[in-house]
Design an enzyme around this catalytic site. Structure first.
Site, PDB file in Angstrom:
ATOM      1  CD  GLU A  39      -3.205  -4.103   8.314  1.00  0.00           C
ATOM      2  OE1 GLU A  39      -2.206  -3.577   9.009  1.00  0.00           O
ATOM      3  OE2 GLU A  39      -4.241  -3.280   7.935  1.00  0.00           O
TER       4      GLU A  39
ATOM      5  CD  GLU B 290      -4.840   3.083  12.375  1.00  0.00           C
ATOM      6  OE1 GLU B 290      -3.918   2.282  12.642  1.00  0.00           O
ATOM      7  OE2 GLU B 290      -5.155   3.319  11.332  1.00  0.00           O
TER       8      GLU B 290
ATOM      9  NE  ARG C  24      -0.565  -0.202   5.038  1.00  0.00           N
ATOM     10  CZ  ARG C  24      -1.118   0.081   6.087  1.00  0.00           C
ATOM     11  NH1 ARG C  24      -2.616   0.193   6.156  1.00  0.00           N
ATOM     12  NH2 ARG C  24      -0.431  -0.092   7.208  1.00  0.00           N
TER      13      ARG C  24
ATOM     14  CG  ASN D 101      -4.304   5.061   7.334  1.00  0.00           C
ATOM     15  OD1 ASN D 101      -5.308   5.108   7.992  1.00  0.00           O
ATOM     16  ND2 ASN D 101      -3.433   3.983   7.072  1.00  0.00           N
ATOM     17  CD  GLU D 102      -0.367   4.711  10.764  1.00  0.00           C
ATOM     18  OE1 GLU D 102       0.288   4.089  10.134  1.00  0.00           O
ATOM     19  OE2 GLU D 102      -0.805   4.575  11.777  1.00  0.00           O
TER      20      GLU D 102
ATOM     21  CD1 TRP E 102       1.598  -3.893  12.548  1.00  0.00           C
ATOM     22  CD2 TRP E 102       3.521  -3.204  13.433  1.00  0.00           C
ATOM     23  NE1 TRP E 102       1.355  -3.044  13.244  1.00  0.00           N
ATOM     24  CE2 TRP E 102       2.564  -2.856  14.106  1.00  0.00           C
ATOM     25  CE3 TRP E 102       4.598  -3.075  13.885  1.00  0.00           C
ATOM     26  CZ2 TRP E 102       2.384  -1.618  15.202  1.00  0.00           C
ATOM     27  CZ3 TRP E 102       4.772  -2.320  15.104  1.00  0.00           C
ATOM     28  CH2 TRP E 102       3.721  -1.685  15.635  1.00  0.00           C
TER      29      TRP E 102
ATOM     30  CG  PHE F  65      -2.413 -14.216  11.399  1.00  0.00           C
ATOM     31  CD1 PHE F  65      -3.481 -15.129  11.944  1.00  0.00           C
ATOM     32  CD2 PHE F  65      -1.695 -14.474  10.345  1.00  0.00           C
ATOM     33  CE1 PHE F  65      -3.784 -16.162  11.248  1.00  0.00           C
ATOM     34  CE2 PHE F  65      -1.790 -15.638   9.662  1.00  0.00           C
ATOM     35  CZ  PHE F  65      -2.976 -16.550  10.229  1.00  0.00           C
ATOM     36  CG  HIS F  66      -3.611  -5.765  13.271  1.00  0.00           C
ATOM     37  ND1 HIS F  66      -4.457  -5.229  14.310  1.00  0.00           N
ATOM     38  CD2 HIS F  66      -2.419  -5.089  13.546  1.00  0.00           C
ATOM     39  CE1 HIS F  66      -3.877  -4.172  14.801  1.00  0.00           C
ATOM     40  NE2 HIS F  66      -2.702  -4.078  14.202  1.00  0.00           N
TER      41      HIS F  66
END
Ligand code: GAL
Length: 680
Positions: free
Chosen positions: A359, A311, A114, A152-153, A319, A361-362
């Site tokens: 993501e 967030e 991304r 975003n960020e 990560w 497993f986030h």
């Protein structure tokens, strides 16, 4: 007038990033019911939505987003709507690969993850602004819209782009900054190593070179990159504002202390609401203290006003090398610690845990396991708790000390070919903040150019680069009664990055009454002793007091006999210099001494490991007590505990790992309990 808080968001906001585009209509219907069950009041939407909205150029699929906006509105949930521009869709980068960013080594950063865009590229800007405009035209007056969540960020994955587009923009930025090439040559001292430029066209970003690049170029490239991302934030905000009068604009910035990508103090005025993202490092035993620092930073960006936690993680992230699940009560403590430090909305990444994608497993508010899970029960419990804290909204955190933080100084401290690569700005900042935290003291984070505030203690951790006017302002603060403490490797460089000559610490020599003629940093692992029994590492120097008292000297090491800690009395206060990195417990002891000198006490006596922070409202004070220990804590304080609704007439006991929020009757207000040097 543009609102300074998400429109229509009541109480303490609660929610998450929501990605309905990942899910079937049936799941989306269930989402809404479960959001209501958890007490969700706000979600971020369509942040990465571009390819789902415009899968092929000029072909639009709005229906999923239309329906989601309407359904959220019907459910009474407010929307922080993305500009959908956080990642270009595949058709765009295929058609225009020239918009891809390039790293320092000249490697193209390809799509597939991304944020694969060169923020300076005019074509990228054209496409993305058009997309943001489309979002705004369609939803700018939608009743669910509470806030614009731009991109975003920004800068998270590509803090600095070295592409040709970036090179061209860098030259323009330099031209604006310096006007003439001669002035750039002076600023960068290009006479050294045959770098003198005849014209701006010769200047490049500091790409991979045979050896270290010019530090002036490195510093300016960081400034340029930060400004460029900021400029992009402003452009996206300007694209949506006209379509949604009154709706505030934000972007989620990273406040973790590992992140120096952009100068957030220069960014804060580009948003109407400060929104911060924060993730803990599971293996860090002091992660709760780092969280406190990040939250204090977010509040500093908001100039003491409310801010929104955009967030954090419900449990593990995906990560880190090993993604540790949060321990019992940790997510609750984390969330409430953010509220304690001024957050008036608590959001997670993300609502429902993904089944695929990077993501998967986030953690999320709603885990893979579904509602029959500890994670879900935690999400519901947190929603209930935040519901009970509605009256806290809008109250302001009361701090007792100021810490100065500056991203430019951070960059300058870590430029290549410095005295010691082991001097890490964030580490030094964290050490000072943590020492205050352990004394029960809440610090306000301010930029050196801000009003320094009225706190009786001002801490200046390693501020390598500074404005020449700062010393005089710190002197005035000290004269007015403040204890000002400056740490080693401060005041060394002027804003151009030039060393201030005549002895270190250059800009602060007069303020501190100290002069060093040579640095003597220590190799990794080496420790030295001070003549007061303290131990230290990392840094020593040959400092001599000129107009200060020597509090302590180096007893051994390369600067044995030189001053290690000095104090210069100034008016009602003093300026202290600490020419080394004291060991943790010694720094704690030294901070305790400073606090005594400043006449500062914590709001309430609490055992070590029990965090206490006060928020002051119009009617009441609110004492947050966060017990990070595995034993119960008893505090001599009375009031109504808001989470349980119970009175605590005989003092307050906060269970191991638990949190209490006490509404204090006005007469018990912490204002009276906190002694200030100046009222003493
Ligand atoms: C943030 C990002 C989110 C998500 C999260 C995972 O940096 O904004 O989109 O990736 O990290 O921890």
């Amino acid at each position: 007038m543009t609102a300074s808080w998400p429109v229509g968001l009541a109480g303490i906001g609660y929610g998450a990033d929501y990605y309905p585009e990942q899910w079937s209509p049936a799941v989306r219907t269930e989402d809404l019911a479960l959001m209501r069950e958890a007490g969700v009041s706000i979600v971020s939407l369509a942040v990465f939505g571009w390819a789902s909205i415009e899968p092929r150029e000029d072909e639009f699929e709005w229906e999923w987003l239309d329906r989601t906006m309407d359904a959220l509105h019907d459910a009474g949930i407010r929307v922080a709507l993305g500009t959908a521009t956080a990642s270009p869709p595949p058709w765009l980068t295929r058609r225009h690969p020239e918009i891809l960013p390039v790293d320092r080594e000249g490697r193209t950063l390809w799509p597939g993850g991304r944020q694969a865009y060169a923020v300076s590229h005019p074509l990228w800007r054209e496409y993305a602004l058009r997309m943001a405009g489309r979002m705004a035209t369609r939803y700018g007056r939608h009743p669910a819209l509470a806030l614009w969540h731009v991109d975003n960020e920004l800068a998270a994955h590509v803090p600095r782009d070295y592409s040709d587009a970036a090179a061209a923009a860098f030259r323009e930025w330099l031209r604006r900054r310096y006007g003439t090439i001669e002035r750039l040559n002076e600023a960068w001292l290009t006479a050294f190593w045959s770098q003198r430029y005849a014209e701006f066209a010769e200047v490049l970003p500091p790409r991979l070179a045979p050896t270290d690049a010019n530090p002036g170029a490195e510093l300016d490239f960081r400034r340029f990159s930060s400004d460029t991302w900021r400029d992009w934030l402003v452009a996206l905000g300007d694209a949506v504002r006209p379509h949604s009068p009154g709706v505030p604009v934000t972007t989620n910035v990273i406040t973790m202390t590992g992140s120096d990508a952009v100068d957030l103090f220069r960014w804060r005025d580009a948003v109407d609401v400060v929104a911060a993202d924060h993730y803990t490092h599971g293996a860090d035993p002091e992660r709760h203290i780092e969280l406190a620092l990040a939250a204090d930073l977010a509040r500093g960006l908001a100039r003491g006003g409310p801010w929104l936690l955009a967030e954090h993680a419900a449990s593990a992230v995906n990560w880190q090398p090993v993604n540790l699940a949060k321990g019992p009560g940790e997510m609750f403590r984390n969330s409430l610690a953010h509220v304690a430090r001024g957050a008036d909305a608590i959001m997670f990444f993300q609502w429902r845990q993904s089944v695929a994608g990077a993501e998967r497993f986030h953690s999320a508010m709603l885990p893979h396991a579904g509602t029959d899970s500890r994670g879900w029960r935690r999400s519901v419990a947190l929603g209930r708790a935040l519901g009970r804290l509605a009256e806290v909204r809008g109250s302001r955190v009361r701090a007792q000390a100021t810490i100065l933080v500056d991203y430019e100084a951070w960059w300058a401290a870590e430029l290549p070919s410095g005295p010691s690569a082991s001097v890490r700005y964030a580490e030094q900042l964290r050490r000072w903040h943590a020492a205050l935290w352990r004394q029960g003291i809440t610090a306000d984070i301010r930029h050196p150019a801000d009003d320094l505030g009225a706190h009786p203690l001002v801490v200046v951790p390693t501020l390598t680069l500074a404005d020449p006017g700062l010393a005089g302002r710190l002197e005035t603060a000290a004269a007015g009664g403040a204890q000002v403490v400056v740490a080693f490797f401060s005041g060394i460089l002027d804003p151009r990055g030039h060393v201030v000559t005549g002895g270190y610490p250059g800009l602060f020599r007069g303020l501190l009454g100290v002069r060093s003629d040579e640095f003597a940093p220590l190799p990794p692992g080496r420790r030295v002793g001070l003549d007061n029994g303290m131990r230290a590492a990392l840094w020593t120097e040959h400092a001599t007091p000129v107009d200060a008292e020597t509090v302590s000297r180096f007893a051994d090491g390369p600067a044995a006999g030189a001053a290690a800690i000095t104090r210069r009395p100034i008016g009602a206060g003093a300026a202290w210099y600490v020419a080394t990195a004291l060991d943790g417990s010694d720094l704690d002891a030294f901070c305790a001494e400073l606090l005594r000198a400043a006449g500062v006490r914590p709001p309430v006596a609490a055992p070590q490991g029990v965090e206490t922070v006060v928020r002051c409202g119009a009617e009441h004070d609110y004492l947050f007590v966060i017990n990070h220990n595995s034993t119960d804590a008893a505090l001599d304080v009375r009031g109504t505990e808001l989470l349980s609704g119970r009175e605590s007439p005989d003092g307050l006991t906060v269970g191991a790992g638990r949190v209490a929020v006490l509404r204090l009757p006005r007469r018990e207000s912490v204002e009276r309990r906190t002694t200030h040097a100046r009222n003493a």
